[in-house]
Motif scaffolding. Structure first.
Motif, PDB file in Angstrom:
ATOM      1  N   ARG A 191       0.980  -1.308  -0.227  1.00 19.24           N
ATOM      2  CA  ARG A 191       0.014  -0.008   0.013  1.00 19.24           C
ATOM      3  C   ARG A 191       0.906   1.349   0.174  1.00 19.24           C
ATOM      4  NH1 ARG A 191      -5.230  -1.119   3.697  1.00 19.24           N
ATOM      5  NH2 ARG A 191      -5.391  -3.208   3.490  1.00 19.24           N
ATOM      6  N   ALA A 192       2.158   1.235   0.803  1.00 20.36           N
ATOM      7  CA  ALA A 192       2.837   2.487   0.766  1.00 20.36           C
ATOM      8  C   ALA A 192       3.540   2.464  -0.549  1.00 20.36           C
ATOM      9  CB  ALA A 192       3.917   2.030   1.839  1.00 20.36           C
ATOM     10  N   VAL A 193       3.939   1.554  -1.136  1.00 17.93           N
ATOM     11  CA  VAL A 193       4.460   1.688  -2.647  1.00 17.93           C
ATOM     12  C   VAL A 193       3.604   2.449  -3.547  1.00 17.93           C
ATOM     13  CG1 VAL A 193       5.235   0.554  -4.666  1.00 17.93           C
ATOM     14  CG2 VAL A 193       6.246  -0.047  -2.385  1.00 17.93           C
ATOM     15  N   GLN A 194       2.151   1.913  -3.486  1.00 14.66           N
ATOM     16  CA  GLN A 194       1.177   2.420  -4.269  1.00 14.66           C
ATOM     17  C   GLN A 194       1.154   4.014  -3.937  1.00 14.66           C
ATOM     18  OE1 GLN A 194      -0.816   2.597  -7.255  1.00 14.66           O
ATOM     19  NE2 GLN A 194      -0.690   0.230  -6.531  1.00 14.66           N
ATOM     20  N   TRP A 195       1.026   4.214  -2.583  1.00 17.18           N
ATOM     21  CA  TRP A 195       0.870   5.457  -2.409  1.00 17.18           C
ATOM     22  C   TRP A 195       1.935   6.534  -2.748  1.00 17.18           C
ATOM     23  CZ3 TRP A 195      -1.821   9.515  -1.515  1.00 17.18           C
ATOM     24  CH2 TRP A 195      -1.093  11.016  -1.159  1.00 17.18           C
ATOM     25  N   GLU A 196       3.170   5.909  -2.746  1.00 18.94           N
ATOM     26  CA  GLU A 196       4.277   6.693  -3.023  1.00 18.94           C
ATOM     27  C   GLU A 196       4.191   7.218  -4.898  1.00 18.94           C
ATOM     28  OE1 GLU A 196       7.206   7.850  -1.811  1.00 18.94           O
ATOM     29  OE2 GLU A 196       6.325   7.306  -0.027  1.00 18.94           O
ATOM     30  N   MET A 197       3.480   6.241  -5.575  1.00 15.91           N
ATOM     31  CA  MET A 197       3.229   6.522  -6.999  1.00 15.91           C
ATOM     32  C   MET A 197       1.968   7.469  -7.211  1.00 15.91           C
ATOM     33  SD  MET A 197       3.714   2.698  -8.890  1.00 15.91           S
ATOM     34  CE  MET A 197       2.590   1.905  -7.878  1.00 15.91           C
ATOM     35  N   ILE A 198       0.959   7.350  -6.239  1.00 16.92           N
ATOM     36  CA  ILE A 198      -0.037   8.403  -6.268  1.00 16.92           C
ATOM     37  C   ILE A 198       0.382   9.612  -6.067  1.00 16.92           C
ATOM     38  CG2 ILE A 198      -2.236   8.957  -5.395  1.00 16.92           C
ATOM     39  CD1 ILE A 198      -2.759   6.090  -4.972  1.00 16.92           C
ATOM     40  N   LYS A 199       1.287   9.788  -5.043  1.00 20.50           N
ATOM     41  CA  LYS A 199       1.839  11.111  -4.419  1.00 20.50           C
ATOM     42  C   LYS A 199       2.849  11.716  -5.463  1.00 20.50           C
ATOM     43  CE  LYS A 199       4.508  13.131  -0.558  1.00 20.50           C
ATOM     44  NZ  LYS A 199       5.539  13.776  -1.538  1.00 20.50           N
ATOM     45  N   SER A 200       3.401  11.125  -6.105  1.00 23.53           N
ATOM     46  CA  SER A 200       4.368  11.590  -7.220  1.00 23.53           C
ATOM     47  C   SER A 200       3.724  11.893  -8.386  1.00 23.53           C
ATOM     48  CB  SER A 200       5.403  10.279  -7.641  1.00 23.53           C
ATOM     49  OG  SER A 200       6.039  10.876  -8.703  1.00 23.53           O
ATOM     50  N   ALA A 201       2.544  11.238  -8.661  1.00 21.94           N
ATOM     51  CA  ALA A 201       1.481  11.770  -9.749  1.00 21.94           C
ATOM     52  C   ALA A 201       0.853  12.954  -9.380  1.00 21.94           C
ATOM     53  CB  ALA A 201       0.538  10.787 -10.031  1.00 21.94           C
ATOM     54  N   SER A 202       0.388  13.196  -8.345  1.00 20.84           N
ATOM     55  CA  SER A 202      -0.295  14.223  -7.732  1.00 20.84           C
ATOM     56  C   SER A 202       0.843  15.512  -7.633  1.00 20.84           C
ATOM     57  CB  SER A 202      -0.989  14.264  -6.362  1.00 20.84           C
ATOM     58  OG  SER A 202      -1.511  15.320  -5.915  1.00 20.84           O
ATOM     59  N   ASP A 203       1.985  15.482  -7.206  1.00 19.48           N
ATOM     60  CA  ASP A 203       2.947  16.237  -6.995  1.00 19.48           C
ATOM     61  C   ASP A 203       3.594  16.927  -8.381  1.00 19.48           C
ATOM     62  OD1 ASP A 203       2.588  16.249  -4.382  1.00 19.48           O
ATOM     63  OD2 ASP A 203       4.366  15.058  -3.896  1.00 19.48           O
ATOM     64  N   ASN A 204       3.433  16.032  -9.323  1.00 28.20           N
ATOM     65  CA  ASN A 204       3.909  16.415 -10.797  1.00 28.20           C
ATOM     66  C   ASN A 204       2.753  16.971 -11.557  1.00 28.20           C
ATOM     67  OD1 ASN A 204       6.591  15.464 -10.193  1.00 28.20           O
ATOM     68  ND2 ASN A 204       6.091  13.479 -10.932  1.00 28.20           N
ATOM     69  N   GLY A 205       1.904  17.399 -11.017  1.00 28.67           N
ATOM     70  CA  GLY A 205       0.535  18.042 -11.608  1.00 28.67           C
ATOM     71  C   GLY A 205      -0.454  17.079 -12.088  1.00 28.67           C
ATOM     72  N   CYS A 206      -0.261  15.916 -12.120  1.00 27.61           N
ATOM     73  CA  CYS A 206      -1.427  14.887 -12.712  1.00 27.61           C
ATOM     74  C   CYS A 206      -2.707  15.218 -11.885  1.00 27.61           C
ATOM     75  CB  CYS A 206      -1.061  13.450 -12.648  1.00 27.61           C
ATOM     76  SG  CYS A 206       0.563  13.030 -13.538  1.00 27.61           S
ATOM     77  N   LYS A 207      -3.832  15.257 -12.640  1.00 23.70           N
ATOM     78  CA  LYS A 207      -5.294  15.466 -12.075  1.00 23.70           C
ATOM     79  C   LYS A 207      -5.844  14.255 -11.781  1.00 23.70           C
ATOM     80  CE  LYS A 207      -4.381  19.709 -12.793  1.00 23.70           C
ATOM     81  NZ  LYS A 207      -4.142  20.644 -11.754  1.00 23.70           N
ATOM     82  N   MET A 208      -5.162  13.053 -12.231  1.00 23.46           N
ATOM     83  CA  MET A 208      -6.040  11.905 -12.263  1.00 23.46           C
ATOM     84  C   MET A 208      -5.061  10.653 -12.140  1.00 23.46           C
ATOM     85  SD  MET A 208      -7.429   9.084 -13.983  1.00 23.46           S
ATOM     86  CE  MET A 208      -8.053   9.615 -15.623  1.00 23.46           C
ATOM     87  N   TYR A 209      -5.511   9.757 -11.350  1.00 25.01           N
ATOM     88  CA  TYR A 209      -4.520   8.722 -11.333  1.00 25.01           C
ATOM     89  C   TYR A 209      -5.320   7.530 -11.480  1.00 25.01           C
ATOM     90  CZ  TYR A 209      -1.126   4.966  -9.299  1.00 25.01           C
ATOM     91  OH  TYR A 209      -0.240   4.075  -9.338  1.00 25.01           O
ATOM     92  N   ASP A 210      -5.098   6.539 -12.663  1.00 24.53           N
ATOM     93  CA  ASP A 210      -6.244   5.427 -12.919  1.00 24.53           C
ATOM     94  C   ASP A 210      -5.191   4.347 -12.695  1.00 24.53           C
ATOM     95  OD1 ASP A 210      -7.439   3.702 -14.431  1.00 24.53           O
ATOM     96  OD2 ASP A 210      -7.291   4.775 -16.424  1.00 24.53           O
ATOM     97  N   PHE A 211      -6.080   3.375 -11.876  1.00 24.72           N
ATOM     98  CA  PHE A 211      -5.818   2.186 -11.322  1.00 24.72           C
ATOM     99  C   PHE A 211      -5.851   1.090 -12.439  1.00 24.72           C
ATOM    100  CE2 PHE A 211      -6.352   4.473  -7.370  1.00 24.72           C
ATOM    101  CZ  PHE A 211      -5.254   3.617  -6.573  1.00 24.72           C
ATOM    102  N   ARG A 212      -6.619   1.291 -13.572  1.00 25.68           N
ATOM    103  CA  ARG A 212      -6.921   0.667 -14.658  1.00 25.68           C
ATOM    104  C   ARG A 212      -7.713  -0.225 -14.116  1.00 25.68           C
ATOM    105  NH1 ARG A 212      -1.418  -1.207 -17.402  1.00 25.68           N
ATOM    106  NH2 ARG A 212      -2.728  -1.339 -19.276  1.00 25.68           N
TER     107      ARG A 212
END
Length: 355
Positions: free
Chosen positions: A264-285
């Motif tokens: 879960r923490a690794v998944q959060w690292e990717m979500i956090k990185s996406a948001s901090d880089n300006g991504c408006k949406m994270y698609d879990f597919r």
């Protein structure tokens, strides 16, 4: 009078293509230039059709072609086309260009990155809308979208207390999180194989991940995260960022990763990185479930894991075929609907036996 033309992109059009597709509301990384490069290494031949109205981009469709039945070819526009779905003139022009370029094409499969109900009936006036809710070789129709536009801090606060504690737990146990790159494919592949054995699911060959890392790290689209305890990497994840969106690609953990609850923490690292880089949406597919998720679904555990991050369950519009050779198309559909599931089932059994 406005003029509309469709061109076939060359390497010099790379940046212009990605800018249009990446900025578009229906844009997807599978319509990115890099995805075409990657799929070419997998045996597909990419061709990029770009519609211009008075010189300004108004539609794009990356088509992947693969030979079947001798000189005949199967065409696929993954998560395409990318355009205003009400712009029938542009849509018709793109389809005409594809038909003209591929005289030996059997059919063009499309699965637009658009919610169900947002495409008018006029869109499919010359297309065959497929009834299937699932495809063995196309993108999933049911996906999970997480809104990250509010910023990573607010996204984290939106999680339940238990979820936040689960994410923070590994750090309290001494687990560190680091970013990876193209040189870290060995550790990533080791973790993917470990998970494959634990869950008894198929895993791509190492060359697949080497090519994936090389293409998307070079294009600065890959976000690779590792959890490590001491010098031992125990969990990993990879997402792709394109335009203002990010997509989960792969995640894996070994037995130590489960012990430290690192996934879960690794998944959060990717979500956090996406948001901090300006991504408006994270698609879990894919949800790995049916339209109404049920505990009886084989992939319900995957759905449960993703759902704990609070994404929206989204139904996409599904699959369309632009039939180019009606007679051969009937054989193709028979093979897809009846033969492919049998082959896929046999493959899983053989893979499990070999492992």
């Amino acid at each position: 009078m406005m003029s509309l033309k469709v061109i076939i992109c060359e390497e010099r059009d790379h940046q212009k293509w990605d800018e249009y597709v990446g900025d578009h509301a229906h844009g997807h990384f599978m319509q990115s230039w890099a995805w075409g490069v990657f799929k070419e290494q997998q045996g597909w031949h990419p061709m990029r059709f770009f519609a211009l109205r008075d010189g300004a981009p108004c539609g794009a469709m990356q088509v992947l072609a693969r030979r079947v039945l001798g000189k005949k070819c199967l065409l696929y526009a993954p998560r395409g086309p990318v355009l205003d779905m009400n712009d029938l003139e542009t849509m018709d022009s793109l389809l005409y260009a594809v038909k003209k370029y591929y005289p030996n094409g059997i059919t063009l499969r499309m699965d637009p990155y658009v919610r169900e109900g947002e495409i008018g009936t006029d869109f499919s006036h010359c297309l065959h809308k497929l009834p299937e809710e699932w495809s063995f070789w196309n993108c999933p129709k049911y996906v999970l979208w997480l809104d990250t536009s509010s910023g990573s801090a607010q996204v984290f606060d939106s999680f339940g207390t238990k979820q936040r504690n689960q994410i923070n737990y590994p750090t309290k146990r001494g687990v560190a999180f680091v970013k990876g790159g193209v040189d870290d494919v060995d550790d990533f592949y080791r973790l993917m194989v470990s998970m494959s054995k634990q869950k008894k699911i198929a895993c791509h060959a190492k060359t697949f991940f080497q090519n994936l890392f090389t293409v998307f790290c070079n294009n600065k689209m890959a976000d690779i995260s590792f959890a490590e305890i001491g010098s031992k990497r125990i969990a990993c994840g990879m997402s792709l960022q394109f335009g203002n969106k990010s997509w989960l690609m792969y995640a894996a953990t070994d037995e130590n990763g489960y012990n430290f609850r690192a996934s879960r923490a690794v998944q959060w690292e990717m979500i956090k990185s996406a948001s901090d880089n300006g991504c408006k949406m994270y698609d879990f597919r894919g949800t790995a479930t049916g339209r109404t998720p049920s505990s009886n679904d084989p992939g319900y555990g995957v759905y449960e894991f993703k759902k704990k991050f609070g994404p929206e369950f989204v139904v996409l519009d599904g699959y369309y075929d632009y039939v180019l050779r009606p007679f051969l198309y009937k054989f193709f559909r028979f093979a897809e609907v009846f033969a492919l599931p049998i082959v896929y089932s046999a493959y899983k059994k053989i893979h499990s036996f070999v492992k």
